[in-house]
Design a protein around this motif. Structure first.
Motif, PDB file in Angstrom:
ATOM      1  N   ARG A 242      11.765   7.655   7.476  1.00 49.96           N
ATOM      2  CA  ARG A 242      10.957   6.666   8.186  1.00 49.96           C
ATOM      3  C   ARG A 242      11.364   5.242   7.800  1.00 49.96           C
ATOM      4  O   ARG A 242      12.159   5.035   6.876  1.00 49.96           O
ATOM      5  CB  ARG A 242       9.473   6.897   7.876  1.00 49.96           C
ATOM      6  CG  ARG A 242       8.945   8.250   8.347  1.00 49.96           C
ATOM      7  CD  ARG A 242       7.417   8.266   8.325  1.00 49.96           C
ATOM      8  NE  ARG A 242       6.918   8.082   6.966  1.00 49.96           N
ATOM      9  CZ  ARG A 242       6.560   9.075   6.165  1.00 49.96           C
ATOM     10  NH1 ARG A 242       6.694  10.327   6.567  1.00 49.96           N
ATOM     11  NH2 ARG A 242       6.110   8.821   4.957  1.00 49.96           N
ATOM     12  N   ASP A 310       6.258  10.702  12.321  1.00 51.24           N
ATOM     13  CA  ASP A 310       5.350   9.626  11.925  1.00 51.24           C
ATOM     14  C   ASP A 310       4.363   9.378  13.060  1.00 51.24           C
ATOM     15  O   ASP A 310       4.388  10.075  14.091  1.00 51.24           O
ATOM     16  CB  ASP A 310       6.145   8.356  11.604  1.00 51.24           C
ATOM     17  CG  ASP A 310       5.404   7.456  10.619  1.00 51.24           C
ATOM     18  OD1 ASP A 310       4.207   7.704  10.380  1.00 51.24           O
ATOM     19  OD2 ASP A 310       6.011   6.514  10.093  1.00 51.24           O
ATOM     20  N   HIS A 311       3.502   8.378  12.872  1.00 51.05           N
ATOM     21  CA  HIS A 311       2.522   8.047  13.898  1.00 51.05           C
ATOM     22  C   HIS A 311       3.190   7.250  15.008  1.00 51.05           C
ATOM     23  O   HIS A 311       3.827   6.215  14.762  1.00 51.05           O
ATOM     24  CB  HIS A 311       1.364   7.252  13.301  1.00 51.05           C
ATOM     25  CG  HIS A 311       0.533   8.060  12.344  1.00 51.05           C
ATOM     26  ND1 HIS A 311       0.797   8.121  10.987  1.00 51.05           N
ATOM     27  CD2 HIS A 311      -0.543   8.864  12.564  1.00 51.05           C
ATOM     28  CE1 HIS A 311      -0.082   8.913  10.401  1.00 51.05           C
ATOM     29  NE2 HIS A 311      -0.902   9.378  11.332  1.00 51.05           N
ATOM     30  N   ASP A 312       3.037   7.755  16.215  1.00 49.84           N
ATOM     31  CA  ASP A 312       3.596   7.084  17.387  1.00 49.84           C
ATOM     32  C   ASP A 312       2.852   5.761  17.598  1.00 49.84           C
ATOM     33  O   ASP A 312       1.623   5.760  17.759  1.00 49.84           O
ATOM     34  CB  ASP A 312       3.432   7.984  18.617  1.00 49.84           C
ATOM     35  CG  ASP A 312       4.191   7.455  19.823  1.00 49.84           C
ATOM     36  OD1 ASP A 312       4.405   6.232  19.907  1.00 49.84           O
ATOM     37  OD2 ASP A 312       4.557   8.274  20.686  1.00 49.84           O
ATOM     38  N   THR A 315       0.608   5.863  20.863  1.00 51.15           N
ATOM     39  CA  THR A 315      -0.619   6.663  20.934  1.00 51.15           C
ATOM     40  C   THR A 315      -1.403   6.682  19.623  1.00 51.15           C
ATOM     41  O   THR A 315      -2.575   7.041  19.613  1.00 51.15           O
ATOM     42  CB  THR A 315      -0.263   8.108  21.319  1.00 51.15           C
ATOM     43  OG1 THR A 315       0.560   8.678  20.279  1.00 51.15           O
ATOM     44  CG2 THR A 315       0.512   8.142  22.633  1.00 51.15           C
ATOM     45  N   GLY A 316      -0.754   6.353  18.527  1.00 51.46           N
ATOM     46  CA  GLY A 316      -1.404   6.428  17.232  1.00 51.46           C
ATOM     47  C   GLY A 316      -1.444   7.822  16.662  1.00 51.46           C
ATOM     48  O   GLY A 316      -1.928   8.018  15.538  1.00 51.46           O
ATOM     49  N   ARG A 317      -0.928   8.800  17.393  1.00 54.20           N
ATOM     50  CA  ARG A 317      -0.929  10.170  16.926  1.00 54.20           C
ATOM     51  C   ARG A 317       0.398  10.504  16.255  1.00 54.20           C
ATOM     52  O   ARG A 317       1.425   9.923  16.584  1.00 54.20           O
ATOM     53  CB  ARG A 317      -1.169  11.124  18.098  1.00 54.20           C
ATOM     54  CG  ARG A 317      -2.536  10.970  18.736  1.00 54.20           C
ATOM     55  CD  ARG A 317      -2.714  11.950  19.881  1.00 54.20           C
ATOM     56  NE  ARG A 317      -4.038  11.842  20.484  1.00 54.20           N
ATOM     57  CZ  ARG A 317      -4.449  12.579  21.518  1.00 54.20           C
ATOM     58  NH1 ARG A 317      -3.617  13.475  22.056  1.00 54.20           N
ATOM     59  NH2 ARG A 317      -5.665  12.414  22.007  1.00 54.20           N
ATOM     60  N   ARG A 318       0.352  11.457  15.340  1.00 54.70           N
ATOM     61  CA  ARG A 318       1.574  11.866  14.668  1.00 54.70           C
ATOM     62  C   ARG A 318       2.448  12.653  15.648  1.00 54.70           C
ATOM     63  O   ARG A 318       1.972  13.551  16.345  1.00 54.70           O
ATOM     64  CB  ARG A 318       1.267  12.723  13.443  1.00 54.70           C
ATOM     65  CG  ARG A 318       2.417  12.790  12.450  1.00 54.70           C
ATOM     66  CD  ARG A 318       1.988  13.396  11.133  1.00 54.70           C
ATOM     67  NE  ARG A 318       3.019  13.228  10.137  1.00 54.70           N
ATOM     68  CZ  ARG A 318       3.117  12.200   9.319  1.00 54.70           C
ATOM     69  NH1 ARG A 318       2.243  11.213   9.398  1.00 54.70           N
ATOM     70  NH2 ARG A 318       4.088  12.116   8.429  1.00 54.70           N
TER      71      ARG A 318
END
Length: 692
Positions: A242, A310-312, A315-318
């Motif tokens: 990351r 990682d978190h997109d 969308t804030g989702r992994r």
């Protein structure tokens, strides 16, 4: 009148001189005090300045150390590809296991019992002919008694040695059989590689990436792949580091006035450019490891997609976001001199790859080909059915354990099969206080893990300078293992606990049919439990008190039956799992226990001691001091020491402690201490034995 007046003046003058001397002395004293005070203040000021200077130097040195660490981290990232290219290429032969097993070591059983010497049995006393004859008869009787006892002990030793040797041979044949089966599997995989078998190809190249010594240990390792047999192309998704792999700080400086360290941030453009370069180096290094490991000519090309987990930011989702994709033909890649190239230019211009222009924001690229696009050639691991951990390939089992550690928030990689120093998985817990380096050993066993494996792991932890050692098995651990691990940086994970951890972290696995597994009982020729899977409880104490040490096999606080009370009139249980032994110094009593062979309903083994009424009927336990139990393995090697309570005046029987079966099949020791004035009879009655 004049003489009288002169006398008064003299007295007055003398008084004035004395006062003057006192004032001068007081002034000198005060001057000395002031001088000492000033010297003390100067000394204090100098000490304060030195302390302040030392503190400042310490803080400045710490700031310089942190800056050097940042510089070293950046240098390692910049040289990632060049360093990785110098690592040896992976070879299939590294998966082959040597057909070597631990040599037969009978321990004390190898030494014959020393027979008594009749010359040492001389008559004692006797002035008359009758007395001399009686003394000679007594000496001859002592010799014959000791000789018969030694002969009996030697016969038992020979029987135990023969049974132990037979059990060892069975174990050795089983171990060699497993090694041969493993090596046969490796040979089959090699043949599959030569024939273009998709499953063998994916398994081999996945192992090559996981075992790569050129890939940094602190970078992630996650792969999914498929093999297109017709195109001889490996299609693979590989996890990339990351954005936080590049340090946000550029340097650290100590601020004197604020008494704090201040980090100088790395310019955003520099950090972004370095991260993009790191991604390019990672993709090139993966291609290098794959082509270098292809000793069978299986790869014509590689379709590689690099992603970050990682978190997109959208969308804030992994999610898995692809930041690079490349289709690399072998012929083109073979012409590259990777140690000399600019990674980004080589990847983008030389290999026509796509690399995210804003990887710091996880701006994705579209992969050219994914593993699931291969079609019928896709090789999947696992499936809808829970994989049987007992039947799992050793490499796959190690990879599963590494996946478990990663799922628990740690960094983990499997090690090479050879020269791994006794480590199967290297893990790093990033927690700031409890974390650190962890070495992991995995044992895909059905029988109880021997305590020697736990001792070996402890040595590996010390050699590797690790914070903790973890031993993971599909079976269980005996009390010797838990006793040795107690108080040490070791953690033992039995099979049932492993399955529970896998399920709690979204992974799959079962033990056989899924039911509680009972370890296979090893038996000797006479049908009794084999001597290679037992422990010896060696009892020692100070004082000249004579004791009978006994054992009760119980369910809860009740003995199973009278036959499971082992004492001087019943030296063994019917199945032979618990038996009294002739003690070996420094022990004064000994009991042999095959914990895993105890009846399934037995959940407790209680060890007790009582005054020997024949040897000393008037004694109590007040002379029973400095007592303990030595826990030994089948070879007589000490596994640990269990402390027990001292005896008390008036008591003639005592519960020394109990071994209790845990829910996962392991055994723990709980110290006793309850005494009884009524002796052995009162004690055993409390455990359900009727004394007539």
């Amino acid at each position: 009148m004049s003489r009288r007046s002169n006398g008064l003046v003299g007295v007055w003058a003398e008084a004035q001189r004395q006062q003057q001397r006192q004032r001068e002395a007081q002034a000198r004293y005060q001057l000395d005090q002031d001088r000492q005070q000033r010297a003390y203040q100067r000394e204090m000021a100098r000490g304060y300045r030195e302390q302040k200077a030392a503190y400042r130097e310490q803080r400045e040195a710490e700031a310089r150390r942190r800056t050097q660490e940042l510089d070293a981290r950046v240098a390692s990232l910049q040289g990632l590809l060049a360093t990785g290219c110098r690592a040896p290429a992976f070879r299939a032969d590294s998966l082959t296991r040597a057909a070597q097993i631990e040599a037969f070591a009978p321990g004390q059983l190898a030494h014959p019992i020393r027979m008594p010497d009749q010359n040492q049995y001389q008559p004692q006393g006797g002035w008359g002919a009758a007395r001399r004859a009686q003394a000679q008869a007594d000496a001859r009787a002592r010799f014959e008694r000791d000789w018969h006892a030694a002969q009996a002990a030697e016969t038992r030793r020979q029987q135990q040695l023969a049974a132990y040797q037979q059990q060892y041979q069975q174990w050795a044949d089983h171990q060699l059989g497993e090694i041969r089966r493993h090596n046969t599997g490796i040979d089959e995989m090699k043949a599959g590689l030569r024939n273009g078998d998709p499953e063998a190809t994916v398994e081999y190249f996945s192992a090559a990436l996981y075992a790569s010594t050129g890939w940094p240990e602190d970078l992630p390792r996650q792969v999914s792949a498929a093999y297109d047999r017709s195109a001889r192309q490996l299609v693979i998704n590989w996890e990339l580091p990351r954005y936080d792999v590049v340090p946000e700080a550029m340097s650290v400086r100590y601020m004197i006035n604020a008494d704090q360290e201040k980090e100088k941030p790395r310019p955003v453009t520099q950090r972004r450019a370095l991260y993009r370069d790191v991604l390019a180096q990672c993709l090139l290094l993966v291609l290098r490891d794959l082509f270098a490991a292809d000793e069978f000519g299986a790869l014509e090309s590689v379709a590689l997609n690099g992603f970050v987990d990682d978190h997109d930011p959208t969308t804030g989702r992994r999610a898995s976001m692809f930041l690079g994709t490349v289709m690399a033909p072998r012929s083109t890649f073979a012409e590259l001199h990777l140690e000399q190239v600019n990674a980004v230019t080589c990847l983008v211009d030389g290999l026509r790859a796509q690399l995210s222009s804003r990887p710091d924001q996880y701006a994705p690229v579209r992969p050219g080909r994914l593993p699931e696009d291969v079609g019928n050639g896709v090789v999947t691991h696992g499936g809808d059915e829970e994989p049987d951990l007992y039947e799992m390939d050793p490499i796959a089992f190690e990879a599963l354990v590494a996946d478990l550690f990663r799922a628990m928030g740690m960094q983990a990689v499997t090690t090479q099969r050879s020269n791994d120093g006794g480590v199967d998985v290297d893990a790093l817990d990033p927690a700031p206080i409890r974390g650190g380096k962890i070495v992991v050993q995995v044992k895909r066993y059905r029988n109880t893990v021997p305590p020697t494996a736990v001792r070996d792991l402890y040595g590996t932890v010390q050699d590797a300078g690790a914070n903790k050692g973890v031993l993971v098995t599909t079976s269980s651990f005996g009390p010797g293992s838990h006793t040795f691990a107690n108080g040490k940086p070791l953690e033992l994970v039995a099979g049932s606990e492993l399955v529970d951890l896998l399920h709690r972290h979204g992974l799959r696995g079962r033990l056989g049919s899924g039911e509680r597994q009972v370890p296979a009982q090893r038996t000797a020729p006479d049908g009794e439990p084999g001597t290679d899977d037992h422990n010896v409880l060696g009892m020692y104490w100070s004082g000249d008190v004579a004791l009978d040490v006994c054992a009760l096999v119980c369910h809860g606080s009740r003995v199973l039956d009278d036959d499971h009370f082992v004492f001087y009139n019943n030296p063994r249980t019917p199945d032979g799992t618990v038996r009294a032994l002739v003690p070996v110094a420094p022990d004064r009593a000994a009991i042999q226990v095959s914990f895993d062979a105890l009846p399934p309903r037995a959940d407790r083994l209680v060890v007790i001691a009582a005054i020997d009424p024949v040897a000393d009927s008037a004694a109590d336990l007040s002379r029973f001091t400095d007592a303990g139990i030595r826990l030994l393995d089948a070879e007589g090697t000490s596994l640990g020491q269990l402390d027990v309570s001292d005896g008390r005046s008036g008591e003639t029987a005592l519960v020394l402690g109990s071994f209790r079966r845990r829910a996962n099949g392991d055994w723990d020791f709980v110290t006793g201490g309850k005494g009884y004035e009524g002796g052995l009879e009162e004690l055993v009655q409390e455990y359900g034995i009727d004394v007539e």
